[in-house]
Scaffold this motif. Structure first.
Motif, PDB file in Angstrom:
ATOM      1  N   ALA A 290      38.052  -6.038  86.870  1.00 59.86           N
ATOM      2  CA  ALA A 290      37.142  -5.130  87.537  1.00 59.86           C
ATOM      3  C   ALA A 290      37.098  -3.598  86.958  1.00 59.86           C
ATOM      4  CB  ALA A 290      37.778  -5.066  88.805  1.00 59.86           C
ATOM      5  N   LEU A 291      38.114  -3.155  86.433  1.00 54.13           N
ATOM      6  CA  LEU A 291      38.009  -1.947  85.608  1.00 54.13           C
ATOM      7  C   LEU A 291      37.096  -2.172  84.320  1.00 54.13           C
ATOM      8  CD1 LEU A 291      41.523  -0.707  85.878  1.00 54.13           C
ATOM      9  CD2 LEU A 291      39.618   0.329  87.180  1.00 54.13           C
ATOM     10  N   GLY A 292      37.170  -3.170  83.420  1.00 53.43           N
ATOM     11  CA  GLY A 292      36.240  -3.374  82.561  1.00 53.43           C
ATOM     12  C   GLY A 292      34.813  -3.390  82.859  1.00 53.43           C
ATOM     13  N   GLN A 293      34.486  -4.219  83.883  1.00 54.13           N
ATOM     14  CA  GLN A 293      33.036  -4.399  84.326  1.00 54.13           C
ATOM     15  C   GLN A 293      32.592  -2.967  84.603  1.00 54.13           C
ATOM     16  OE1 GLN A 293      33.058  -7.227  87.387  1.00 54.13           O
ATOM     17  NE2 GLN A 293      33.753  -8.877  85.943  1.00 54.13           N
ATOM     18  N   GLY A 294      33.588  -2.228  85.655  1.00 52.88           N
ATOM     19  CA  GLY A 294      33.065  -0.881  85.977  1.00 52.88           C
ATOM     20  C   GLY A 294      32.726  -0.002  84.589  1.00 52.88           C
ATOM     21  N   ASN A 295      33.872  -0.034  83.605  1.00 58.08           N
ATOM     22  CA  ASN A 295      33.494   0.828  82.494  1.00 58.08           C
ATOM     23  C   ASN A 295      32.235   0.482  81.903  1.00 58.08           C
ATOM     24  OD1 ASN A 295      34.868   2.559  80.454  1.00 58.08           O
ATOM     25  ND2 ASN A 295      34.807   0.911  79.263  1.00 58.08           N
ATOM     26  N   LEU A 296      31.958  -0.764  81.580  1.00 59.56           N
ATOM     27  CA  LEU A 296      30.927  -1.105  81.024  1.00 59.56           C
ATOM     28  C   LEU A 296      29.575  -0.791  81.749  1.00 59.56           C
ATOM     29  CD1 LEU A 296      29.144  -2.861  78.915  1.00 59.56           C
ATOM     30  CD2 LEU A 296      28.982  -4.630  80.426  1.00 59.56           C
ATOM     31  N   ALA A 297      29.438  -0.574  83.221  1.00 60.50           N
ATOM     32  CA  ALA A 297      28.683  -0.115  83.933  1.00 60.50           C
ATOM     33  C   ALA A 297      28.066   1.537  83.710  1.00 60.50           C
ATOM     34  CB  ALA A 297      28.931  -0.206  85.449  1.00 60.50           C
ATOM     35  N   PHE A 298      29.436   2.122  83.513  1.00 61.29           N
ATOM     36  CA  PHE A 298      29.403   3.491  83.254  1.00 61.29           C
ATOM     37  C   PHE A 298      28.764   3.981  81.955  1.00 61.29           C
ATOM     38  CE2 PHE A 298      32.812   4.008  86.511  1.00 61.29           C
ATOM     39  CZ  PHE A 298      31.991   5.230  87.514  1.00 61.29           C
ATOM     40  N   ILE A 302      25.677   6.270  81.126  1.00 61.89           N
ATOM     41  CA  ILE A 302      25.620   7.272  80.096  1.00 61.89           C
ATOM     42  C   ILE A 302      24.406   7.321  79.137  1.00 61.89           C
ATOM     43  CG2 ILE A 302      27.041   8.310  78.411  1.00 61.89           C
ATOM     44  CD1 ILE A 302      29.420   7.741  80.067  1.00 61.89           C
ATOM     45  N   ILE A 303      24.375   6.088  78.544  1.00 60.33           N
ATOM     46  CA  ILE A 303      23.246   5.787  77.558  1.00 60.33           C
ATOM     47  C   ILE A 303      21.892   5.853  78.269  1.00 60.33           C
ATOM     48  CG2 ILE A 303      21.844   3.903  76.370  1.00 60.33           C
ATOM     49  CD1 ILE A 303      24.778   2.441  75.909  1.00 60.33           C
ATOM     50  N   ILE A 304      21.497   5.619  79.522  1.00 63.12           N
ATOM     51  CA  ILE A 304      20.346   5.927  80.037  1.00 63.12           C
ATOM     52  C   ILE A 304      19.879   7.491  80.240  1.00 63.12           C
ATOM     53  CG2 ILE A 304      19.013   5.661  82.183  1.00 63.12           C
ATOM     54  CD1 ILE A 304      20.042   2.913  82.593  1.00 63.12           C
ATOM     55  N   CYS A 305      21.057   8.134  80.835  1.00 64.24           N
ATOM     56  CA  CYS A 305      20.982   9.508  80.978  1.00 64.24           C
ATOM     57  C   CYS A 305      20.778  10.167  79.529  1.00 64.24           C
ATOM     58  CB  CYS A 305      22.332  10.143  81.450  1.00 64.24           C
ATOM     59  SG  CYS A 305      22.324   9.576  83.252  1.00 64.24           S
ATOM     60  N   TYR A 306      21.500   9.767  78.531  1.00 62.28           N
ATOM     61  CA  TYR A 306      21.423  10.310  77.251  1.00 62.28           C
ATOM     62  C   TYR A 306      19.978  10.161  76.656  1.00 62.28           C
ATOM     63  CZ  TYR A 306      22.038  10.819  72.011  1.00 62.28           C
ATOM     64  OH  TYR A 306      21.716  11.382  70.702  1.00 62.28           O
ATOM     65  N   GLU A 307      19.341   8.833  76.828  1.00 59.98           N
ATOM     66  CA  GLU A 307      18.141   8.757  76.223  1.00 59.98           C
ATOM     67  C   GLU A 307      16.922   9.498  76.733  1.00 59.98           C
ATOM     68  OE1 GLU A 307      16.634   6.958  73.613  1.00 59.98           O
ATOM     69  OE2 GLU A 307      18.587   6.593  72.995  1.00 59.98           O
TER      70      GLU A 307
END
Length: 385
Positions: A290-298, A302-307
């Protein structure tokens, strides 16, 4: 200038002649490398500022130094915000000021995996500048007062201080008993990717840069060594956690959230000839999943905000027009789609440019191998700049 560089004085004279009218004055110093010094940016800056301190007149706290890489393009907005932010700060001469960096000078001339790695590194590095506690680490380019530099003993030049930007904030924080804060300057500085003469040499150049960056892991040990210098405070604890976040937590997170679940599934496949269903996993493995999936979502957020930020800065700060975003690639795919798909290379680059360099550096420290070799990154400025 480094004294070992052939024609250094002539190059300085050319720069003075070419840009003399743009500045109040241009002066240059020559750095003779001491045998005990680590070659590189820290020792060069340390020598230059020590010499400048004796050239300066009047109150040293009124002098603001801006340390930058040779390929940095600093927008005028940086100077404006630096002046307004320092003027509004309490006791501005004890603080450090830094801006995020973007890589928009040579995007088309480097491998896609290098480009995606630098974008992600830029996004993650920028977020640490906005700490509520004034604790963060400058990224290559930063400003601080001449008085602060003198009071804390200038830059350290031993091998473990190779990450001079991060190391300088830590040193200033500890030597001022926690008075130093990092103030963000929201005017991103435009820099180059590392490059090579070929595709493979470009990949290798980025690996060498990653290994050099990861040598800064010694700053975590430096904090512990210097811990008694500064009275305990909550901000001091935050700084130590930030060091762990920068160097150790990414590898630990990747290992626990990615490697352990994969190895567990392989182990179950070999021993039981079945891949366990998610509901049959032990509770610790389900939590890690669950933490791994949450980490991928974050990461995606971050990539969307950065772009979004990157596109705004390209248009309104760097004045770069995205006229080619709808041009067709060699397999008839729009460039902006290829740009998005390029982020998938992060699944490979995180190993090549994060995990492997960290393991390599930690292994060197375990066996007390201290490299005095500083390989200068190859950065090639495009003719348009």
């Amino acid at each position: 200038m480094e004294s070992k560089e052939v024609g250094a004085a002539h190059k300085a004279a050319q720069l003075q002649e070419q840009f003399g009218c743009s500045f109040h004055s241009i002066m240059f110093t020559l750095h003779v490398l001491d045998p005990s010094e680590m070659p590189g940016k820290a020792s060069n800056v340390n020598s230059a500022v020590r010499q400048f301190y004796h050239m300066a007149n009047g109150d040293r706290s009124s002098y603001m130094l801006t340390i930058m890489d040779a390929d940095a393009l600093v927008p005028f907005e940086y100077i404006q915000q630096l002046e307004s932010t320092s003027a509004a700060a309490v006791n501005p001469s004890v603080h450090i000021y830094a801006a995020p960096v973007l890589f928009e000078q040579d995007n088309s001339g480097v491998p896609g995996i290098v480009r995606a790695t630098d974008y992600m590194w830029s996004a993650l590095a920028a977020q640490n500048l906005n700490s509520w506690f004034g604790v963060g680490f400058p990224i290559s380019n930063y400003s601080l007062s001449l008085k602060l530099v003198h009071d804390i003993g200038y830059w350290d030049v031993f091998p473990d201080a190779i990450g001079e930007d991060m190391h300088m904030f830590i040193k200033a924080f500890l030597r001022t008993n926690g008075a130093t804060q990092l103030h963000p300057i929201h005017a991103p500085i435009n820099m180059c990717h590392v490059a090579g003469s070929s595709y493979l040499s470009g990949l290798w150049a980025r690996f060498l840069q990653a290994e050099r960056h990861m040598r800064g892991i010694a700053d975590t040990a430096y904090v512990l060594h210097e811990w008694p210098r500064c009275a305990f405070s909550f901000r001091k604890l935050i700084m130590f956690i930030a060091c762990l976040e920068a160097h150790l937590i990414p590898v630990v997170t990747l290992t626990s959230l990615v490697i352990l679940p994969v190895f567990y599934n392989l182990f179950m496949l070999v021993t039981t000839h079945l891949i366990p269903s998610p509901s049959s996993l032990p509770l610790p493995m389900r939590v890690l999943g669950a933490l791994g999936q949450g980490n991928l979502a974050f990461v995606i957020i971050i990539i969307i905000c950065y772009e979004l930020i990157r596109g705004t800065v390209r248009r309104h700060v760097y004045r770069l027009m995205d006229n080619d975003k709808h041009e067709r690639c060699w397999w008839n795919c729009p460039r902006f789609v290829m740009h998005c798909l390029n982020y998938l290379t992060l699944f490979v680059s995180v190993w090549v440019y994060t995990v492997v360099p960290v393991v390599l550096v930690i292994s060197k420290h375990m066996f007390n191998v201290r490299s005095m070799n500083y390989i200068v990154a190859d950065k090639r400025l495009p003719a348009t700049f």
